[in-house]
Design a protein around this motif. Structure first.
Motif, mmCIF file in Angstrom:
data_model
loop_
_atom_site.group_PDB
_atom_site.id
_atom_site.type_symbol
_atom_site.label_atom_id
_atom_site.label_comp_id
_atom_site.label_asym_id
_atom_site.label_seq_id
_atom_site.Cartn_x
_atom_site.Cartn_y
_atom_site.Cartn_z
ATOM 1 N N UNK A 163 -43.391 27.564 12.110
ATOM 2 C CA UNK A 163 -42.295 27.243 11.107
ATOM 3 C C UNK A 163 -40.750 27.888 11.173
ATOM 4 N N UNK A 164 -39.717 27.053 10.920
ATOM 5 C CA UNK A 164 -38.648 27.334 11.088
ATOM 6 C C UNK A 164 -37.777 28.169 9.885
ATOM 7 N N UNK A 165 -37.761 29.858 10.634
ATOM 8 C CA UNK A 165 -37.911 30.877 9.943
ATOM 9 C C UNK A 165 -36.274 31.792 10.174
ATOM 10 N N UNK A 166 -36.985 31.869 8.873
ATOM 11 C CA UNK A 166 -35.451 33.502 8.633
ATOM 12 C C UNK A 166 -35.579 34.236 6.851
ATOM 13 N N UNK A 167 -34.718 34.937 7.939
ATOM 14 C CA UNK A 167 -34.916 36.391 6.880
ATOM 15 C C UNK A 167 -33.524 37.554 6.169
#
Length: 176
Positions: free
Chosen positions: A79-83
């Motif tokens: 997944x393209x993932x961001x926090x």
């Protein structure tokens, strides 16, 4: 002096209580939980994204650390993932954690979040941190972990809209 050389004096009733149930009841390494995974091990399909919002304070509960671990797992699934850390969650992004000096762990695990965020960034994840959240606690932008992207307070809502429009799986954690 070794630990075995020190023995506490126990009363008869204390010794009786201690001896009622053998300890440890199972040897180390004994499995006490099953290992069946109920749901499929999903991997990201082309273009899927995963977005996590964190409003939890480092070390006040496991909420923030578990959110970072989940985001890391999503990243590793493709997944393209961001926090996005905001409010008191912004404190998770500080590189200045440590005692008596930065980088030194005063207790085991003090740098778990720092280390996991560094791993997450190194593996291609994006980490955002709200500048207003930092300012609420007197934290400085220059104290952020390298690679953390500082954001404007108005970006919290727009980031959520951005990732929702991309069809992201959104994990929002909150702790007071």
């Amino acid at each position: 002096m070794s630990e075995s050389a020190v023995t506490a004096e126990l009363s008869d009733v204390e010794q009786k209580s201690l001896d009622e149930i053998p300890h440890p009841s199972l040897p180390e390494g004994t499995s006490i939980y099953g290992s069946t995974k109920v749901f499929p091990d999903y991997q990201a399909e082309n273009g899927e994204t995963y977005f996590t919002l964190v409003h939890g304070i480092a070390h006040e509960s496991s909420v923030s650390f578990v959110a970072v671990l989940q985001a890391t797992r999503a990243l590793r699934k493709g997944f393209e993932t961001a926090i996005y850390f905001y409010g008191p969650g912004s404190l998770n992004c500080l590189a200045t954690r440590g005692f008596p000096t930065t980088g030194n762990s005063a207790f085991p695990g003090e740098h778990n979040i720092n280390n996991q965020l560094k791993t997450f960034i190194a593996e291609g994840g994006k980490v955002y941190c709200c500048r207003f959240g930092l300012s609420l606690h007197g934290a400085r932008e220059e104290d952020l972990i390298e690679g953390v992207i500082p954001t404007h307070p108005l970006d919290v809502q727009d980031a959520l809209i951005h990732y929702a429009r991309k069809g992201a799986i959104i994990n929002s954690t909150y702790q007071l």
